[in-house]
Design an enzyme around this catalytic site. Structure first.
Site, PDB file in Angstrom:
ATOM      1  N   TYR A  12      43.430  73.354 106.787  1.00 28.86           N
ATOM      2  CA  TYR A  12      43.903  74.738 106.581  1.00 28.86           C
ATOM      3  C   TYR A  12      42.776  75.759 106.799  1.00 28.86           C
ATOM      4  O   TYR A  12      42.805  76.544 107.760  1.00 28.86           O
ATOM      5  CB  TYR A  12      44.490  74.825 105.167  1.00 28.86           C
ATOM      6  CG  TYR A  12      44.856  76.207 104.682  1.00 28.86           C
ATOM      7  CD1 TYR A  12      45.456  77.145 105.522  1.00 28.86           C
ATOM      8  CD2 TYR A  12      44.614  76.561 103.358  1.00 28.86           C
ATOM      9  CE1 TYR A  12      45.797  78.408 105.048  1.00 28.86           C
ATOM     10  CE2 TYR A  12      44.964  77.817 102.872  1.00 28.86           C
ATOM     11  CZ  TYR A  12      45.544  78.743 103.727  1.00 28.86           C
ATOM     12  OH  TYR A  12      45.875  79.988 103.257  1.00 28.86           O
ATOM     13  N   ASP A  51      35.590  59.970 110.785  1.00 34.20           N
ATOM     14  CA  ASP A  51      35.351  60.306 109.387  1.00 34.20           C
ATOM     15  C   ASP A  51      33.967  60.932 109.239  1.00 34.20           C
ATOM     16  O   ASP A  51      33.038  60.592 109.974  1.00 34.20           O
ATOM     17  CB  ASP A  51      35.429  59.012 108.572  1.00 34.20           C
ATOM     18  CG  ASP A  51      35.634  59.299 107.107  1.00 34.20           C
ATOM     19  OD1 ASP A  51      36.809  59.361 106.691  1.00 34.20           O
ATOM     20  OD2 ASP A  51      34.637  59.473 106.382  1.00 34.20           O
ATOM     21  N   TYR A 141      38.085  66.958  91.027  1.00 29.89           N
ATOM     22  CA  TYR A 141      37.901  67.778  92.230  1.00 29.89           C
ATOM     23  C   TYR A 141      36.716  68.733  92.047  1.00 29.89           C
ATOM     24  O   TYR A 141      35.788  68.767  92.862  1.00 29.89           O
ATOM     25  CB  TYR A 141      39.194  68.549  92.530  1.00 29.89           C
ATOM     26  CG  TYR A 141      39.029  69.549  93.643  1.00 29.89           C
ATOM     27  CD1 TYR A 141      38.594  69.151  94.909  1.00 29.89           C
ATOM     28  CD2 TYR A 141      39.299  70.904  93.441  1.00 29.89           C
ATOM     29  CE1 TYR A 141      38.431  70.077  95.925  1.00 29.89           C
ATOM     30  CE2 TYR A 141      39.140  71.827  94.453  1.00 29.89           C
ATOM     31  CZ  TYR A 141      38.704  71.419  95.688  1.00 29.89           C
ATOM     32  OH  TYR A 141      38.528  72.336  96.695  1.00 29.89           O
ATOM     33  N   ARG A 221      45.512  84.614  88.905  1.00 29.71           N
ATOM     34  CA  ARG A 221      44.578  84.056  89.880  1.00 29.71           C
ATOM     35  C   ARG A 221      44.090  85.158  90.824  1.00 29.71           C
ATOM     36  O   ARG A 221      44.698  86.213  90.932  1.00 29.71           O
ATOM     37  CB  ARG A 221      45.271  82.968  90.732  1.00 29.71           C
ATOM     38  CG  ARG A 221      45.679  81.733  89.956  1.00 29.71           C
ATOM     39  CD  ARG A 221      44.463  80.897  89.585  1.00 29.71           C
ATOM     40  NE  ARG A 221      44.841  79.697  88.876  1.00 29.71           N
ATOM     41  CZ  ARG A 221      45.046  79.626  87.559  1.00 29.71           C
ATOM     42  NH1 ARG A 221      44.928  80.702  86.809  1.00 29.71           N
ATOM     43  NH2 ARG A 221      45.370  78.485  86.999  1.00 29.71           N
TER      44      ARG A 221
HETATM   45  N1  UFG Z   1      52.282  77.839  90.395  1.00 26.80           N
HETATM   46  C1  UFG Z   1      53.593  77.913  89.998  1.00 26.80           C
HETATM   47  N2  UFG Z   1      54.524  77.227  90.736  1.00 26.80           N
HETATM   48  C2  UFG Z   1      54.199  76.497  91.844  1.00 26.80           C
HETATM   49  C3  UFG Z   1      52.851  76.436  92.239  1.00 26.80           C
HETATM   50  C4  UFG Z   1      51.910  77.123  91.480  1.00 26.80           C
HETATM   51  O1  UFG Z   1      53.940  78.564  89.012  1.00 26.80           O
HETATM   52  O2  UFG Z   1      55.087  75.889  92.476  1.00 26.80           O
HETATM   53  C5  UFG Z   1      51.280  78.596  89.630  1.00 26.80           C
HETATM   54  C6  UFG Z   1      50.207  77.709  89.028  1.00 26.80           C
HETATM   55  O3  UFG Z   1      50.591  77.267  87.756  1.00 26.80           O
HETATM   56  C7  UFG Z   1      49.006  78.649  89.010  1.00 26.80           C
HETATM   57  C8  UFG Z   1      49.236  79.570  90.220  1.00 26.80           C
HETATM   58  O4  UFG Z   1      50.618  79.451  90.527  1.00 26.80           O
HETATM   59  O5  UFG Z   1      49.055  79.420  87.854  1.00 26.80           O
HETATM   60  C9  UFG Z   1      48.418  79.162  91.418  1.00 26.80           C
HETATM   61  O6  UFG Z   1      48.615  77.781  91.660  1.00 26.80           O
HETATM   62  P1  UFG Z   1      48.152  77.067  93.012  1.00 26.80           P
HETATM   63  O7  UFG Z   1      48.615  75.651  92.922  1.00 26.80           O
HETATM   64  O8  UFG Z   1      48.593  77.866  94.182  1.00 26.80           O
HETATM   65  O9  UFG Z   1      46.578  77.162  92.947  1.00 26.80           O
HETATM   66  P2  UFG Z   1      45.563  76.677  91.791  1.00 26.80           P
HETATM   67  O10 UFG Z   1      45.119  77.928  91.088  1.00 26.80           O
HETATM   68  O11 UFG Z   1      46.129  75.600  90.967  1.00 26.80           O
HETATM   69  O12 UFG Z   1      44.427  75.993  92.643  1.00 26.80           O
HETATM   70  C10 UFG Z   1      43.488  76.690  93.386  1.00 26.80           C
HETATM   71  C11 UFG Z   1      43.046  75.845  94.570  1.00 26.80           C
HETATM   72  C12 UFG Z   1      42.347  74.598  94.092  1.00 26.80           C
HETATM   73  C13 UFG Z   1      41.229  74.972  93.150  1.00 26.80           C
HETATM   74  C14 UFG Z   1      41.745  75.816  92.032  1.00 26.80           C
HETATM   75  C15 UFG Z   1      40.623  76.298  91.165  1.00 26.80           C
HETATM   76  O13 UFG Z   1      44.148  75.488  95.360  1.00 26.80           O
HETATM   77  O14 UFG Z   1      41.806  73.912  95.194  1.00 26.80           O
HETATM   78  O15 UFG Z   1      42.392  76.976  92.542  1.00 26.80           O
HETATM   79  O16 UFG Z   1      41.092  76.399  89.870  1.00 26.80           O
HETATM   80  F1  UFG Z   1      40.701  73.856  92.629  1.00 26.80           F
END
Ligand code: UFG
Length: 325
Positions: A12, A51, A141, A221
């Site tokens: 990505y 790899d 991670y 976020r």
């Molecule tokens: N969320 C939902 N529904 C979904 C997906 C996400 O409500 O279907 C919420 C999550 O709970 C979170 C927010 O949306 O509050 C963002 O979630 P993401 O999965 O999009 O991203 P993350 O914050 O979990 O993860 C990102 C990066 C990771 C990194 C992390 C650091 O993708 O690689 O931030 O905390 F590790």
């Protein structure tokens, strides 16, 4: 034309970096094992399917393309998977990266831009997270990315290369031309799932929790457009080439958005009401993660310009439409 090795260039952020490197006058040479990457996302330079731990191949391509500079995006990057398969994360992200660095430095590596993550901060509290916030990862991670940052702190000076670790907050969005975008399988990230749900191309969105200590109860976020992110990589490269210090930099906007605010942006940008339901919290989600991006802004004059939620959502919708056509 200078060749830059792009490890993970079929993924990505890596594929968007290749496009930006080509636009900046470099030849991006992708090294990717295609386990999670896509060969058809490699459009701006050669693809070597191998790899990062394949020392012989890395040394051969470093010689062939006279590589002295590399960007390293190749990693396993799903938080949940890292908890269930920590060995895979240590193997790929730590052992693999050490092999890559060994091979490249044996062939004269001078500069390395490394993809790191806000996950190194764990559940850090406070309004904005600066780089001097203690790094206390809460999943494998984040641990594996921090392990490499720390290793680079020792290996860089010993082997004679400079490095930057770019700590992404929430990478999101897609190429404005619709040529490349986010294609994870399974897709766990908020914005692609939200856009698919809104366009009727996926199940209704599940919002993970509305009882967090945030203004509307959903998680906050710092979403940063992938094109803004890769612009920072090019600037980081220039910074290293100009003799800039080896160190981590946050890449975020400094502005937090709640899940419900992103849903509202999707409704504005797409003109349809996103179908969603509130469900329980997802394990391991910190309530709030927002960057203090002042260091990257001051060091290399980076300013994100495409990271407002409406632009993010619209770019993902355009990519989804282009991929479906
Ligand atoms: N969320 C939902 N529904 C979904 C997906 C996400 O409500 O279907 C919420 C999550 O709970 C979170 C927010 O949306 O509050 C963002 O979630 P993401 O999965 O999009 O991203 P993350 O914050 O979990 O993860 C990102 C990066 C990771 C990194 C992390 C650091 O993708 O690689 O931030 O905390 F590790």
């Amino acid at each position: 034309m200078e060749s830059i090795l792009v490890a993970g260039g079929a993924g990505y952020v890596g594929s968007h970096a290749c496009k930006a490197l080509a636009a900046a006058g470099y030849r991006p040479v992708t090294l990717d094992n295609l386990v999670t990457g896509h060969a058809d996302a490699v459009k701006w330079g050669p693809l070597v399917e191998a790899d990062i731990a394949d020392v012989e191949t890395v040394r051969r391509i470093a010689r062939e393309y006279e590589i002295t500079t590399a960007m390293h995006f190749a990693a396993r990057s799903l938080v949940g998977e890292s908890v269930s398969k920590p060995d895979l994360y240590y193997e790929n992200n730590v052992v693999g990266t050490l092999r890559l660095v060994e091979a490249l430095s044996a062939e004269g590596l001078k500069h390395l831009v490394f993809s790191s993550t806000a996950a190194v901060y764990g559940a850090a509290e406070g309004e904005l997270i600066a780089e001097d916030t203690p790094a206390r990862p809460i999943n494998p991670y984040g641990e594996t990315k921090l392990a490499i940052e720390r290793a680079l702190g020792w290996i860089g000076p010993a082997k004679g290369f400079s490095w930057c670790a770019l700590r992404y907050f929430n990478a999101a969005g897609a190429d404005p031309d619709g040529e490349i975008g986010e294609r994870h399988d399974p897709e766990t990230h908020l914005i692609p799932n939200l856009v698919r749900a809104t366009l009727g191309a996926g199940p209704g969105l599940k919002v993970f929790g509305d009882d967090y200590p945030t203004p509307d109860g959903s998680c906050v976020r710092d979403y940063v457009h992938v094109v803004d992110l890769v612009e920072a990589h090019i600037k980081a490269l220039d910074w290293l080439k100009a003799g800039g210090a080896s160190r981590p930099f946050n890449l975020g906007t400094g502005k937090g958005l709640s899940v419900l605010e992103v849903i509202a942006a999707a409704e504005r940008a797409l003109g349809r009401r996103p179908p969603y339901e509130i469900v329980g919290r997802r394990a391991g989600d910190p309530p709030r993660l927002v960057a203090d991006p002042a260091a990257a802004m001051a060091a290399f004059g980076w300013t994100p310009t495409r990271s407002d939620p409406d632009t993010l959502v619209a770019s993902v919708a355009a990519f989804e439409a282009a991929s479906a056509a």
